[in-house]
Design a protein around this motif. Structure first.
Motif, PDB file in Angstrom:
ATOM      1  N   GLY A 131       0.837  -1.188   0.000  1.00 40.42           N
ATOM      2  CA  GLY A 131       0.000   0.000   0.000  1.00 40.42           C
ATOM      3  C   GLY A 131       0.878   1.246   0.000  1.00 40.42           C
ATOM      4  N   PHE A 174      -2.256   4.268   9.436  1.00 40.65           N
ATOM      5  CA  PHE A 174      -2.648   3.101  10.235  1.00 40.65           C
ATOM      6  C   PHE A 174      -1.706   2.919  11.422  1.00 40.65           C
ATOM      7  CE2 PHE A 174      -2.525  -1.536  11.115  1.00 40.65           C
ATOM      8  CZ  PHE A 174      -3.860  -1.718  11.462  1.00 40.65           C
ATOM      9  N   ASP A 231       6.381  -4.077   7.352  1.00 42.18           N
ATOM     10  CA  ASP A 231       6.128  -2.801   8.013  1.00 42.18           C
ATOM     11  C   ASP A 231       7.377  -2.292   8.728  1.00 42.18           C
ATOM     12  OD1 ASP A 231       3.594  -3.014   7.046  1.00 42.18           O
ATOM     13  OD2 ASP A 231       2.598  -3.180   8.975  1.00 42.18           O
ATOM     14  N   MET A 262      -3.425  -6.789   6.550  1.00 41.06           N
ATOM     15  CA  MET A 262      -2.998  -7.777   5.556  1.00 41.06           C
ATOM     16  C   MET A 262      -4.202  -8.593   5.106  1.00 41.06           C
ATOM     17  SD  MET A 262      -0.125 -10.621   6.086  1.00 41.06           S
ATOM     18  CE  MET A 262       0.747  -9.284   6.865  1.00 41.06           C
ATOM     19  N   SER A 263      -4.391  -8.634   3.837  1.00 40.80           N
ATOM     20  CA  SER A 263      -5.584  -9.302   3.326  1.00 40.80           C
ATOM     21  C   SER A 263      -5.371 -10.801   3.308  1.00 40.80           C
ATOM     22  CB  SER A 263      -5.879  -8.786   1.926  1.00 40.80           C
ATOM     23  OG  SER A 263      -6.072  -9.809   1.014  1.00 40.80           O
ATOM     24  N   SER A 284      -0.609  -4.936   2.421  1.00 45.71           N
ATOM     25  CA  SER A 284      -1.266  -3.824   3.099  1.00 45.71           C
ATOM     26  C   SER A 284      -1.052  -3.934   4.599  1.00 45.71           C
ATOM     27  CB  SER A 284      -2.751  -3.846   2.748  1.00 45.71           C
ATOM     28  OG  SER A 284      -3.541  -3.740   3.869  1.00 45.71           O
ATOM     29  N   ASP A 285      -0.912  -2.795   5.266  1.00 46.79           N
ATOM     30  CA  ASP A 285      -0.671  -2.785   6.698  1.00 46.79           C
ATOM     31  C   ASP A 285      -1.950  -2.994   7.505  1.00 46.79           C
ATOM     32  OD1 ASP A 285      -1.353   0.395   6.756  1.00 46.79           O
ATOM     33  OD2 ASP A 285       0.000  -0.166   5.140  1.00 46.79           O
ATOM     34  N   SER A 286      -3.071  -2.453   7.019  1.00 46.43           N
ATOM     35  CA  SER A 286      -4.318  -2.622   7.756  1.00 46.43           C
ATOM     36  C   SER A 286      -5.007  -3.898   7.269  1.00 46.43           C
ATOM     37  CB  SER A 286      -5.227  -1.414   7.547  1.00 46.43           C
ATOM     38  OG  SER A 286      -5.490  -1.242   6.180  1.00 46.43           O
ATOM     39  N   PRO A 287      -5.642  -4.617   8.194  1.00 42.24           N
ATOM     40  CA  PRO A 287      -6.253  -5.886   7.808  1.00 42.24           C
ATOM     41  C   PRO A 287      -7.563  -5.673   7.063  1.00 42.24           C
ATOM     42  CG  PRO A 287      -6.652  -5.452  10.143  1.00 42.24           C
ATOM     43  CD  PRO A 287      -5.842  -4.300   9.618  1.00 42.24           C
TER      44      PRO A 287
END
Lengths: 117, 117, 117, 117, 117, 117
Positions: free
Chosen positions: B6, B14, B66, C1-2, E2-5
């Motif tokens: 991202g 975040f 991260d 994280m997806s 991605s950092d956010s889930p």
């Protein structure tokens, strides 16, 4: 598994004997890996001392005692002082957590076998 | 799990939001850990730039995207050049093996988001 | 994280773009590592299919989704069947434990994107 | 922690004695795990030799000396040749990086204790 | 990456769909592993709540986000309070180090999706 | 590397001697980490016994023999019974996979050195 490490002399003897056996086995990709491993610590944009410290901290967080011993010896040859070692250890400890501590103990015991900086 | 990272802005947003939530939860040992984590990269026997490079390589071999992003940003602030980054990456790669490569790809993509040294 | 993976096309696009950026950066040790990584799966005493299966299981126990995707694609090109894949997955699962399961889910989802053996 | 491994006989003695103690303790889930571990290397869509090689490489990249010893013995019983072993080692080395090398040294020392293929 | 889930609903949907695909593939050892995985958290000498907390901390130090999500949900069903969660998080953090922090951020974000204890 | 562990007395002697050497070296961040490590197992929202069990299972899945020994001793002091130990071991085994088994063998051998609960 013993908590205290063997002697540096025993480490060196076994390492040299087995490296020779591995390289004599004739697998070309393994030979290339060993050559690349050595070259990766040559001076480049970063100097040798910094690269050996990077190798030391990487070995500590991955918890590889033999790798730690190797880089401790090389760092000392590059005149890393005790205070610099402990500064590097503190980064490894906070990144890798308390599971690094047993390796830190063995690293400090190993350091006592090496000549002063 | 997506291969491309991202944006840096999304990471920062975040990270800050959740760090605040974590510290507000009131667990004193977690607060102490966060404080110690920050202090571990202060100048000591080693300078800040070297310690941030140690944190970067430790994060790469432990494969924490991260953490890599965080140290890339801090290293750049300490004027680490592209050639120095790639020299550090090469140590992480040989120590940690080909499983580091996907993280190297994301690190290089992230680097492109940062201002030049 | 997806939890669900991106598409195979997105993986390939990002992988190729970033590999090019990495190799263009001019670090000779990183170039050597990439070359050695490719050569390590050439036919030798073991055939290509076996070596790709070794790479797949190594990637699963080390829990590297992008590495798993790469080896799934290469294994399929070497005519690994679904039953052979699941046999390899079962070894990875027992060696690496339940933390392999999320990667197994993504591997099976990825497999559905590939042509039949 | 000593760099050179103990004898194969000592490994086998300790392994058998402790496996017996573990299974006698009466925890049904641990018993099931041990049974499943054994069955996972039975012939299926992949043959036993291939599955033992998968177990060997998984053990190398996860850096478990006792697991490596176990699979070296089993692979040899399945007539894996020295060249095939080194081919498998080369995959483990490139995937797992230089931290695999100390385990490779001990694996090659162990191999010298085993009968020829 | 991605950092956010992603959302909990997306996690559950993908998990259930892929578990079904895996179990339908007909590999008996994988089926046995999934059954054993479930049974391992049944009440025994330790109660379910304690075992789920063990699974949670194991998942955090091994840095498996999907495993963390699963055990967060199960722990909450067993009435683990926020303070108990943060106490468990603090153990995971000190054992596993700062590389656990990104997973801690995602765990706390996930916790906000769950009903209160 | 030897498969059977050294004695508990040898572990304690080396641990105490090296911890003293580490703390005497004067690195303040390392001292803080050691203090925080101790405090993390103090009673909080979770009781000491539960937190020591969390530390034990975390140490097992991360495969740190010295950490396992430390937490086995502390758990026994908190009156953890053999059945409770094996219940915790079964969670570690299913999460961490068969690579945990050699550490489980050494843990059970260590347990035989400790007084009954």
């Amino acid at each position: 598994m013993s908590d205290s490490p063997g002697t540096l002399a025993a480490f060196r003897h076994f390492r040299e004997k087995m490296n020779e056996a591995i390289l004599n086995a004739g697998n070309v990709n393994i030979k290339r890996f060993f050559a690349l491993d050595t070259r990766s610590y040559d001076a480049g944009a970063l100097d040798v001392k910094t690269k050996e410290l990077l190798g030391l901290v990487a070995s500590m967080v991955l918890r590889c005692d033999d790798c730690i011993t190797y880089h401790l010896v090389r760092c000392r040859e590059e005149r890393v002082t005790d205070d610099e070692f402990f500064d590097a250890f503190s980064v490894a400890l906070v990144v890798g957590g308390s599971i690094v501590i047993p390796h830190l103990r063995r690293a400090v015991a190993r350091l006592e076998e090496l000549p002063a900086a």
